[in-house]
Scaffold this motif. Structure first.
Motif, mmCIF file in Angstrom:
data_model
loop_
_atom_site.group_PDB
_atom_site.id
_atom_site.type_symbol
_atom_site.label_atom_id
_atom_site.label_comp_id
_atom_site.label_asym_id
_atom_site.label_seq_id
_atom_site.Cartn_x
_atom_site.Cartn_y
_atom_site.Cartn_z
ATOM 1 N N LYS A 34 -6.397 -20.173 -17.277
ATOM 2 C CA LYS A 34 -6.041 -19.100 -16.871
ATOM 3 C C LYS A 34 -4.710 -19.172 -15.806
ATOM 4 N N MET A 35 -2.971 -18.882 -16.022
ATOM 5 C CA MET A 35 -2.172 -18.713 -14.304
ATOM 6 C C MET A 35 -2.044 -17.493 -14.278
ATOM 7 N N GLN A 36 -2.288 -16.462 -14.028
ATOM 8 C CA GLN A 36 -1.391 -15.395 -13.337
ATOM 9 C C GLN A 36 -0.276 -15.675 -12.801
ATOM 10 N N SER A 37 0.580 -14.368 -13.486
ATOM 11 C CA SER A 37 2.063 -14.807 -12.496
ATOM 12 C C SER A 37 1.983 -13.040 -11.025
ATOM 13 N N ALA A 38 2.602 -13.739 -10.905
ATOM 14 C CA ALA A 38 2.887 -11.652 -9.693
ATOM 15 C C ALA A 38 4.590 -12.177 -10.332
ATOM 16 N N PHE A 39 5.065 -12.327 -11.116
ATOM 17 C CA PHE A 39 6.635 -12.225 -11.395
ATOM 18 C C PHE A 39 6.450 -11.924 -12.433
ATOM 19 N N GLY A 40 6.727 -11.304 -13.281
ATOM 20 C CA GLY A 40 7.612 -11.381 -15.071
ATOM 21 C C GLY A 40 7.886 -12.091 -15.597
ATOM 22 N N SER A 41 8.156 -12.799 -16.875
ATOM 23 C CA SER A 41 8.567 -13.230 -17.152
ATOM 24 C C SER A 41 9.962 -13.155 -18.007
ATOM 25 N N GLN A 42 10.047 -11.657 -17.898
ATOM 26 C CA GLN A 42 11.930 -11.305 -17.992
ATOM 27 C C GLN A 42 12.622 -11.261 -16.707
ATOM 28 N N LEU A 43 11.871 -11.380 -15.738
ATOM 29 C CA LEU A 43 12.431 -11.236 -14.945
ATOM 30 C C LEU A 43 13.066 -12.923 -14.084
ATOM 31 N N PRO A 44 14.268 -13.008 -14.596
ATOM 32 C CA PRO A 44 15.044 -14.520 -13.684
ATOM 33 C C PRO A 44 14.918 -15.056 -12.570
ATOM 34 N N HIS A 45 14.582 -15.999 -12.778
ATOM 35 C CA HIS A 45 14.564 -17.381 -12.063
ATOM 36 C C HIS A 45 12.999 -17.293 -11.207
ATOM 37 N N LEU A 46 12.684 -16.651 -11.080
ATOM 38 C CA LEU A 46 11.081 -16.297 -11.318
ATOM 39 C C LEU A 46 10.313 -16.651 -11.837
ATOM 40 N N GLY A 47 10.015 -15.658 -13.198
ATOM 41 C CA GLY A 47 8.856 -15.417 -13.857
ATOM 42 C C GLY A 47 9.006 -17.259 -15.698
ATOM 43 N N PRO A 48 10.113 -17.043 -15.313
ATOM 44 C CA PRO A 48 10.339 -18.532 -16.718
ATOM 45 C C PRO A 48 10.532 -19.618 -15.676
ATOM 46 N N PRO A 49 10.713 -19.592 -14.330
ATOM 47 C CA PRO A 49 10.158 -21.386 -14.062
ATOM 48 C C PRO A 49 8.331 -21.051 -14.436
ATOM 49 N N GLY A 50 8.043 -20.071 -14.722
ATOM 50 C CA GLY A 50 6.331 -20.885 -15.002
ATOM 51 C C GLY A 50 6.271 -20.722 -15.517
ATOM 52 N N GLN A 51 6.803 -20.507 -17.233
ATOM 53 C CA GLN A 51 6.640 -20.589 -18.567
ATOM 54 C C GLN A 51 6.486 -21.835 -18.653
ATOM 55 N N ARG A 52 8.000 -22.641 -18.257
ATOM 56 C CA ARG A 52 8.354 -23.686 -18.242
ATOM 57 C C ARG A 52 7.588 -24.869 -17.853
ATOM 58 N N PHE A 53 7.079 -24.395 -16.752
ATOM 59 C CA PHE A 53 5.654 -25.465 -15.936
ATOM 60 C C PHE A 53 4.628 -24.824 -16.687
ATOM 61 N N ALA A 54 4.073 -24.120 -17.301
ATOM 62 C CA ALA A 54 3.296 -24.417 -17.944
ATOM 63 C C ALA A 54 3.078 -25.253 -19.209
ATOM 64 N N LYS A 55 5.007 -24.809 -19.909
ATOM 65 C CA LYS A 55 4.900 -25.673 -21.176
ATOM 66 C C LYS A 55 5.198 -27.338 -21.005
ATOM 67 N N ASP A 56 5.694 -27.413 -20.081
ATOM 68 C CA ASP A 56 6.313 -29.044 -19.725
ATOM 69 C C ASP A 56 4.328 -29.972 -19.236
ATOM 70 N N VAL A 57 3.699 -29.143 -18.829
ATOM 71 C CA VAL A 57 1.873 -29.801 -18.757
ATOM 72 C C VAL A 57 1.736 -29.822 -20.152
ATOM 73 N N GLU A 58 1.708 -29.224 -21.228
ATOM 74 C CA GLU A 58 1.067 -29.179 -22.207
ATOM 75 C C GLU A 58 2.150 -29.959 -23.159
ATOM 76 N N ALA A 59 3.518 -30.253 -23.090
ATOM 77 C CA ALA A 59 4.255 -31.818 -23.682
ATOM 78 C C ALA A 59 3.865 -32.879 -23.200
ATOM 79 N N LEU A 60 3.616 -32.795 -21.671
ATOM 80 C CA LEU A 60 2.670 -34.085 -21.021
ATOM 81 C C LEU A 60 2.083 -34.352 -21.050
ATOM 82 N N SER A 61 0.859 -33.334 -21.429
ATOM 83 C CA SER A 61 -0.565 -34.041 -22.014
ATOM 84 C C SER A 61 -0.489 -34.692 -23.252
#
Length: 358
Positions: A34-61
């Motif tokens: 579980k990764m709690q974000s301090a920034f909403g997914s709709q907040l440009p440049h702060l939330g979306p990179p967290g989602q990209r990070f999670a997706k990249d880890v899942e893809a790499l694994s």
């Protein structure tokens, strides 16, 4: 012949069973965080990179390592990540060091520094100059580990309800302000509060605060500040570059296989430069929208006002260093690095301006 067929059949069954066992083993080995974000997914440049990070880890694994991104407040309040991750309530947070300034006043150094360096110099200090070693030292005491995971370019320095003739008119204002910059404006008579991103607009709208700074135009528009305050001041002297992190429970990280640890490092580092470039690309269109569509008045502090801010910052360094040995160690190290870097950086000055966001 029958004996050969029998052997072949037994072989196929054996292969099938082994494949089934491997699949079952993989399912058992799947890691879910579980990764709690301090920034909403709709907040440009702060939330979306967290989602990209999670997706990249899942893809790499290959789907064997899932890091689930939770919106602000879904599991814990945005400003309480430090304790929650330390205790293991969640495995990780998508956050920034400066949000934990109440615990360690020097932590904002690892997010951003007033009148600080450009992106290249800041990362040189953090990654190769020994800057992050101080952060790691602090986090180790609390069972934490972190990786720089997203950076953004310069911010604006504030949204105000009315035009200010000069910085002296900030005196008496209640203002949301982040990090070390908050200590600077406090010296100018501003009453500051650190509010989580989602809490800023309601406070501004209700008059709990008179003014606010937050981030870059794309994000500030998304937050809706222009609906209440029409005067936006530049430059963002307090945050010329800002870098944030994925904060991780050290025991959870140590329990991962080495390949998964490497995936976290790679996926986090990939967002640093990508996100910085994206944030720089998007601002000129956002500034034009602010003026033409929303009627925002873009203002710039005078050189005299900027000199007052910088003078106050230098006083903050001295005052905080006198009462906090850790702050002094970090500030001295940071200033020493900047002095050394100037040998190279000053050589790049063209007509009084650095080739970059100096």
């Amino acid at each position: 012949m029958k004996q050969g067929v029998l052997k072949l059949g037994l072989f196929c069954v054996s292969v099938f069973l082994s494949l089934g066992s491997a699949t079952e083993s993989q399912a058992q080995d799947k890691v879910r965080w579980k990764m709690q974000s301090a920034f909403g997914s709709q907040l440009p440049h702060l939330g979306p990179p967290g989602q990209r990070f999670a997706k990249d880890v899942e893809a790499l694994s290959g789907g064997r390592f899932e890091i689930r991104f939770y919106e602000p407040g879904a599991l814990i309040p945005a400003l309480e990540c430090f304790d929650a991750v330390s205790k293991g309530s969640v495995e990780a947070c998508w956050t920034t060091p400066g949000f934990s300034a109440a615990k360690y006043p020097a932590l904002p150094f690892f997010t951003t520094v007033p009148f600080g360096p450009n992106f290249g110099e800041f990362m040189a200090w953090k990654w190769f100059g020994g800057g992050n070693a101080f952060r790691d030292e602090i986090y180790a005491k609390h069972g934490l580990i972190a990786f720089d995971a997203f950076c953004i370019g310069p911010e604006t320095s504030g949204w105000f309800r009315k035009e200010l003739k000069d910085s002296s008119e900030m005196r008496g204002l209640k203002m949301r302000f982040f990090g070390l910059g908050a200590k600077v404006v406090q010296k100018l008579g501003v009453e500051t509060q650190l509010l989580a991103p989602a809490d800023i607009f309601p406070a501004l709208e209700r008059g709990v605060i008179d003014a606010t700074e937050f981030s870059m135009p794309t994000m500030d528009i998304k937050q809706g500040f222009h609906q209440v305050a029409k005067f936006n001041y530049f430059p963002g002297w307090h945050q010329l570059v800002s870098c944030s992190e994925v904060l991780i429970n050290k025991a959870a990280f140590d329990a991962l296989p080495e390949t998964f640890k490497a995936m976290i490092r790679v996926a986090a580092t990939a967002q640093v430069g990508y996100n910085y470039a994206e944030s720089e690309y998007a601002q000129f269109a956002a500034m034009a929208e602010m003026s033409s569509k929303h009627g925002v008045k873009i203002k710039r502090w005078s050189d005299e006002d900027l000199a007052k801010f910088e003078k106050a910052w230098l006083e903050v360094i001295q005052e905080e260093s006198a009462k906090d040995p850790l702050f002094k160690r970090i500030a001295d190290h940071y200033l020493d690095f900047r002095k050394k870097y100037a040998i190279w950086g000053d050589a790049q000055i063209v007509k009084g301006t650095y080739l970059g966001n100096k």
